[in-house]
Write a protein that holds these residues in place. Structure first.
Motif, short mmCIF file in Angstrom:
data_model
loop_
_atom_site.label_atom_id
_atom_site.label_comp_id
_atom_site.label_asym_id
_atom_site.label_seq_id
_atom_site.Cartn_x
_atom_site.Cartn_y
_atom_site.Cartn_z
N GLY A 30 0.85 -1.22 -0.02
CA GLY A 30 -0.05 0.02 -0.18
C GLY A 30 0.87 1.15 0.00
N PRO A 31 0.21 2.44 0.34
CA PRO A 31 1.12 3.53 0.10
C PRO A 31 1.88 3.89 1.44
N ILE A 32 2.68 4.66 1.37
CA ILE A 32 3.61 5.04 2.47
C ILE A 32 3.05 6.31 2.77
N ARG A 33 2.61 6.71 4.14
CA ARG A 33 2.09 7.84 4.78
C ARG A 33 3.52 8.35 5.29
N LEU A 34 3.59 9.87 5.01
CA LEU A 34 4.71 10.61 5.74
C LEU A 34 4.02 11.69 6.83
N TYR A 35 5.01 11.68 7.79
CA TYR A 35 4.54 12.47 8.71
C TYR A 35 5.57 14.03 8.90
N THR A 36 5.05 14.86 9.52
CA THR A 36 6.19 15.94 9.75
C THR A 36 7.08 15.33 10.76
N ARG A 37 8.52 16.02 10.49
CA ARG A 37 9.49 15.76 11.37
C ARG A 37 9.47 16.28 12.71
N GLU A 38 8.39 17.43 12.78
CA GLU A 38 8.27 18.15 14.04
C GLU A 38 7.21 17.17 15.04
N THR A 39 6.32 16.32 14.57
CA THR A 39 5.64 15.42 15.20
C THR A 39 6.14 14.07 15.37
N HIS A 40 6.84 13.55 14.51
CA HIS A 40 7.37 12.51 14.40
C HIS A 40 9.05 12.31 14.02
N PRO A 41 9.87 12.92 14.94
CA PRO A 41 11.20 13.16 14.80
C PRO A 41 12.03 11.73 14.62
N HIS A 42 11.77 10.71 15.15
CA HIS A 42 12.58 9.30 14.96
C HIS A 42 12.12 8.61 13.61
N CYS A 43 10.89 8.73 13.36
CA CYS A 43 10.66 8.04 11.97
C CYS A 43 9.42 8.62 11.60
N ASN A 44 9.55 9.24 10.37
CA ASN A 44 8.34 10.14 9.70
C ASN A 44 7.47 9.29 8.83
N TRP A 45 7.65 8.08 8.77
CA TRP A 45 6.71 7.46 7.69
C TRP A 45 6.01 6.19 8.35
N ALA A 46 5.05 5.42 7.83
CA ALA A 46 4.21 4.35 8.16
C ALA A 46 3.48 3.92 7.00
N ALA A 47 3.38 2.62 6.93
CA ALA A 47 2.72 1.84 6.14
C ALA A 47 1.64 0.89 6.67
N THR A 48 0.66 0.56 6.25
CA THR A 48 -0.30 -0.53 6.56
C THR A 48 -0.59 -1.66 5.59
N PRO A 49 0.27 -2.53 5.81
CA PRO A 49 -0.10 -3.61 4.60
C PRO A 49 -1.71 -4.49 4.67
N SER A 50 -2.27 -4.80 3.56
CA SER A 50 -3.34 -5.21 3.49
C SER A 50 -3.41 -6.48 2.82
N GLY A 51 -2.89 -7.64 3.23
CA GLY A 51 -2.60 -8.90 2.65
C GLY A 51 -3.28 -10.02 3.51
N THR A 52 -2.83 -11.33 3.38
CA THR A 52 -3.13 -12.26 4.15
C THR A 52 -2.30 -12.17 5.45
N PHE A 53 -2.51 -12.92 6.48
CA PHE A 53 -1.74 -12.68 7.61
C PHE A 53 -0.38 -12.97 7.46
N GLN A 54 -0.09 -14.06 6.46
CA GLN A 54 1.44 -14.37 6.19
C GLN A 54 2.28 -13.33 5.61
N GLU A 55 1.40 -12.70 4.56
CA GLU A 55 1.88 -11.55 3.91
C GLU A 55 1.97 -10.36 4.60
N ASN A 56 1.28 -10.15 5.61
CA ASN A 56 1.24 -8.90 6.47
C ASN A 56 2.58 -9.00 7.28
N ALA A 57 2.84 -10.21 7.70
CA ALA A 57 3.98 -10.33 8.75
C ALA A 57 4.90 -10.26 7.85
N ALA A 58 5.25 -10.94 6.67
CA ALA A 58 6.54 -10.58 5.85
C ALA A 58 6.69 -9.08 5.79
N VAL A 59 5.74 -8.43 5.54
CA VAL A 59 5.75 -7.05 5.24
C VAL A 59 6.28 -6.33 6.38
#
Length: 75
Positions: A30-59
């Motif tokens: 899926g898409p990578i969501r970007l956050y501002t560095r002011e609110t997320h100084p250690h890691c400014n991105w996140a993804a939410t996989p949407s597959g099977t249980f095994q696929e999500n675990a791998a991702v």
């Protein structure tokens, strides 16, 4: 590093390690969501996989590794 480049790297690794097509893994990651560095100084991105249980675990496992390598992305 940009979000698009990171997705390309993630998908390439998933295809190599788990098979299937780039299209399939791109949909699962899926898409990578970007956050501002002011609110997320250690890691400014996140993804939410949407597959099977095994696929999500791998991702999610792979995302944890990539967060250590590239905690901050540019737009």
């Amino acid at each position: 590093m940009t979000a698009d480049k990171l997705i390309d790297l993630i998908v390439t690794r998933l295809v190599r390690d788990h098979g299937r097509s780039k299209h399939h893994w791109r949909k699962v990651v899926g898409p990578i969501r970007l956050y501002t560095r002011e609110t997320h100084p250690h890691c400014n991105w996140a993804a939410t996989p949407s597959g099977t249980f095994q696929e999500n675990a791998a991702v999610e496992t792979l995302l944890d590794d990539w967060r250590m390598r590239y905690p901050l992305l540019s737009g």
